[in-house]
Design a protein around this motif. Sequence first.
Motif, PDB file in Angstrom:
ATOM      1  N   GLU A 136       7.540  -6.888   4.419  1.00 56.89           N
ATOM      2  CA  GLU A 136       7.742  -6.376   5.768  1.00 56.89           C
ATOM      3  C   GLU A 136       6.438  -5.977   6.453  1.00 56.89           C
ATOM      4  O   GLU A 136       6.379  -5.897   7.689  1.00 56.89           O
ATOM      5  CB  GLU A 136       8.679  -5.160   5.730  1.00 56.89           C
ATOM      6  N   ASN A 137       5.396  -5.720   5.664  1.00 55.53           N
ATOM      7  CA  ASN A 137       4.136  -5.230   6.237  1.00 55.53           C
ATOM      8  C   ASN A 137       2.942  -6.085   5.836  1.00 55.53           C
ATOM      9  O   ASN A 137       1.823  -5.580   5.720  1.00 55.53           O
ATOM     10  CB  ASN A 137       3.898  -3.777   5.797  1.00 55.53           C
ATOM     11  N   ALA A 138       3.186  -7.366   5.631  1.00 54.43           N
ATOM     12  CA  ALA A 138       2.111  -8.244   5.160  1.00 54.43           C
ATOM     13  C   ALA A 138       0.902  -8.236   6.091  1.00 54.43           C
ATOM     14  O   ALA A 138      -0.245  -8.269   5.641  1.00 54.43           O
ATOM     15  CB  ALA A 138       2.649  -9.667   5.009  1.00 54.43           C
ATOM     16  N   HIS A 139       1.163  -8.169   7.413  1.00 56.36           N
ATOM     17  CA  HIS A 139       0.059  -8.207   8.368  1.00 56.36           C
ATOM     18  C   HIS A 139      -0.779  -6.928   8.355  1.00 56.36           C
ATOM     19  O   HIS A 139      -1.936  -6.926   8.798  1.00 56.36           O
ATOM     20  CB  HIS A 139       0.605  -8.438   9.776  1.00 56.36           C
ATOM     21  N   LEU A 140      -0.208  -5.831   7.850  1.00 52.80           N
ATOM     22  CA  LEU A 140      -0.908  -4.546   7.855  1.00 52.80           C
ATOM     23  C   LEU A 140      -1.493  -4.190   6.494  1.00 52.80           C
ATOM     24  O   LEU A 140      -2.119  -3.136   6.349  1.00 52.80           O
ATOM     25  CB  LEU A 140       0.066  -3.432   8.288  1.00 52.80           C
ATOM     26  N   LEU A 141      -1.305  -5.046   5.520  1.00 52.02           N
ATOM     27  CA  LEU A 141      -1.645  -4.707   4.151  1.00 52.02           C
ATOM     28  C   LEU A 141      -3.146  -4.481   3.956  1.00 52.02           C
ATOM     29  O   LEU A 141      -3.555  -3.713   3.077  1.00 52.02           O
ATOM     30  CB  LEU A 141      -1.165  -5.813   3.204  1.00 52.02           C
ATOM     31  N   ARG A 142      -3.977  -5.093   4.796  1.00 53.25           N
ATOM     32  CA  ARG A 142      -5.425  -4.930   4.639  1.00 53.25           C
ATOM     33  C   ARG A 142      -5.857  -3.465   4.812  1.00 53.25           C
ATOM     34  O   ARG A 142      -6.943  -3.067   4.364  1.00 53.25           O
ATOM     35  CB  ARG A 142      -6.162  -5.798   5.666  1.00 53.25           C
ATOM     36  N   ASP A 143      -5.017  -2.658   5.466  1.00 50.58           N
ATOM     37  CA  ASP A 143      -5.347  -1.248   5.712  1.00 50.58           C
ATOM     38  C   ASP A 143      -4.869  -0.336   4.587  1.00 50.58           C
ATOM     39  O   ASP A 143      -5.060   0.882   4.660  1.00 50.58           O
ATOM     40  CB  ASP A 143      -4.721  -0.773   7.029  1.00 50.58           C
ATOM     41  N   TYR A 144      -4.233  -0.894   3.566  1.00 50.61           N
ATOM     42  CA  TYR A 144      -3.666  -0.093   2.489  1.00 50.61           C
ATOM     43  C   TYR A 144      -4.420  -0.327   1.181  1.00 50.61           C
ATOM     44  O   TYR A 144      -4.544  -1.467   0.723  1.00 50.61           O
ATOM     45  CB  TYR A 144      -2.198  -0.442   2.263  1.00 50.61           C
ATOM     46  N   SER A 145      -4.885   0.760   0.587  1.00 48.90           N
ATOM     47  CA  SER A 145      -5.378   0.686  -0.784  1.00 48.90           C
ATOM     48  C   SER A 145      -4.173   0.810  -1.715  1.00 48.90           C
ATOM     49  O   SER A 145      -3.058   1.110  -1.280  1.00 48.90           O
ATOM     50  CB  SER A 145      -6.361   1.826  -1.056  1.00 48.90           C
ATOM     51  N   SER A 146      -4.410   0.607  -2.994  1.00 49.86           N
ATOM     52  CA  SER A 146      -3.296   0.721  -3.933  1.00 49.86           C
ATOM     53  C   SER A 146      -2.739   2.144  -3.948  1.00 49.86           C
ATOM     54  O   SER A 146      -1.525   2.348  -4.059  1.00 49.86           O
ATOM     55  CB  SER A 146      -3.744   0.308  -5.342  1.00 49.86           C
ATOM     56  N   GLN A 147      -3.623   3.131  -3.814  1.00 51.74           N
ATOM     57  CA  GLN A 147      -3.165   4.524  -3.796  1.00 51.74           C
ATOM     58  C   GLN A 147      -2.382   4.827  -2.528  1.00 51.74           C
ATOM     59  O   GLN A 147      -1.347   5.521  -2.569  1.00 51.74           O
ATOM     60  CB  GLN A 147      -4.353   5.480  -3.919  1.00 51.74           C
ATOM     61  N   GLN A 148      -2.846   4.313  -1.394  1.00 46.54           N
ATOM     62  CA  GLN A 148      -2.134   4.543  -0.135  1.00 46.54           C
ATOM     63  C   GLN A 148      -0.765   3.878  -0.159  1.00 46.54           C
ATOM     64  O   GLN A 148       0.218   4.431   0.342  1.00 46.54           O
ATOM     65  CB  GLN A 148      -2.970   4.013   1.035  1.00 46.54           C
ATOM     66  N   LEU A 149      -0.700   2.687  -0.744  1.00 47.80           N
ATOM     67  CA  LEU A 149       0.585   2.005  -0.866  1.00 47.80           C
ATOM     68  C   LEU A 149       1.526   2.804  -1.769  1.00 47.80           C
ATOM     69  O   LEU A 149       2.713   2.974  -1.461  1.00 47.80           O
ATOM     70  CB  LEU A 149       0.376   0.593  -1.429  1.00 47.80           C
ATOM     71  N   ALA A 150       0.977   3.317  -2.865  1.00 52.97           N
ATOM     72  CA  ALA A 150       1.782   4.119  -3.776  1.00 52.97           C
ATOM     73  C   ALA A 150       2.290   5.386  -3.084  1.00 52.97           C
ATOM     74  O   ALA A 150       3.461   5.761  -3.234  1.00 52.97           O
ATOM     75  CB  ALA A 150       0.964   4.483  -5.017  1.00 52.97           C
ATOM     76  N   ASN A 151       1.419   6.022  -2.305  1.00 52.87           N
ATOM     77  CA  ASN A 151       1.828   7.234  -1.589  1.00 52.87           C
ATOM     78  C   ASN A 151       2.916   6.938  -0.566  1.00 52.87           C
ATOM     79  O   ASN A 151       3.862   7.721  -0.388  1.00 52.87           O
ATOM     80  CB  ASN A 151       0.620   7.868  -0.892  1.00 52.87           C
ATOM     81  N   ALA A 152       2.792   5.795   0.120  1.00 56.03           N
ATOM     82  CA  ALA A 152       3.780   5.436   1.137  1.00 56.03           C
ATOM     83  C   ALA A 152       5.155   5.210   0.532  1.00 56.03           C
ATOM     84  O   ALA A 152       6.177   5.465   1.171  1.00 56.03           O
ATOM     85  CB  ALA A 152       3.318   4.185   1.884  1.00 56.03           C
ATOM     86  N   LEU A 153       5.177   4.742  -0.712  1.00 58.92           N
ATOM     87  CA  LEU A 153       6.447   4.441  -1.375  1.00 58.92           C
ATOM     88  C   LEU A 153       6.906   5.555  -2.306  1.00 58.92           C
ATOM     89  O   LEU A 153       8.011   5.491  -2.845  1.00 58.92           O
ATOM     90  CB  LEU A 153       6.319   3.131  -2.169  1.00 58.92           C
ATOM     91  N   GLY A 154       6.040   6.547  -2.522  1.00 55.58           N
ATOM     92  CA  GLY A 154       6.410   7.634  -3.410  1.00 55.58           C
ATOM     93  C   GLY A 154       6.460   7.222  -4.865  1.00 55.58           C
ATOM     94  O   GLY A 154       7.324   7.680  -5.626  1.00 55.58           O
TER      95      GLY A 154
END
Length: 282
Positions: free
Chosen positions: A27-45
Amino acid sequence: MSPLLKIRAERDQMSAIERRIADFLLENAHLLRDYSSQQLANALGISQSSVVKFSQKLGYKGYPDLKYSIGQAVARGDGAEETGTADVRRDDPHAALAENLWHLKALAEAETRLINPPERIDAIAHAIQQAGKVFIIGLGEDGIPARAFATRLSMLGVLTVHYVDAMLMQAGVSTCARGDVLLVFSEHGRQPALCQISHLFRERDGKVVSVTRHTPNPLRAHADAALLVSAHDERRHIEPLLYQSALQHLLDLIFVLLCDASEERRMQLDRNFERIHDLLDS
């Protein structure tokens, strides 16, 4: 190989946490460049290690490699939600609907190709080519593609035994011999009668090929080989259309392989077409 297509194709076989990661990436493939692995983990809990393990399970060294691959896929338009097709006529009220449906079918067909390796398709086509008899069964709506494929095989000169009734097929498999093939069409693969038929067929040294969705199901456990279909949509009136389209594309591929493998089969097909035309013209 597009990572987005791979994620879509394998989603239903993932754990709950993996599905959450998969859905976010799709759903967020176009925005993924702005996410680190930690930020992605935080967004998903979830934990950062879950993101890393998810990336490695898909065949990447880690999350940065997966993110880069997804970025490249988005740039190419592979598996993205936009169709990338030419502008449609503004005065055509069905144009956007048709383009979207075509795009969804194309994605389903691409996902289905991805989960059916060429060597598996070749092996199934070869088994059909060499079989003394090919038994085919599908119940309910599954009987529609089963009947169509049985007709095509018959037109090629393949001795085909087609039933739409499970009890009759149980009697029919008593004539099966070593090397015969049974194609069992069942979208969800849960009918006990078809599992029993498959078990009986294998006891007689026949080869069973299940034709189902790619999710785990009892029928696949009773098969020697599996043709798998990946087709997903939250709308109940759309998902069956995607399944039928992807399945038909898969069966078409096997039919073409059978035609290309034998000039004699192609000549038999031509002769049968001529006979049908003569009957229609008479």
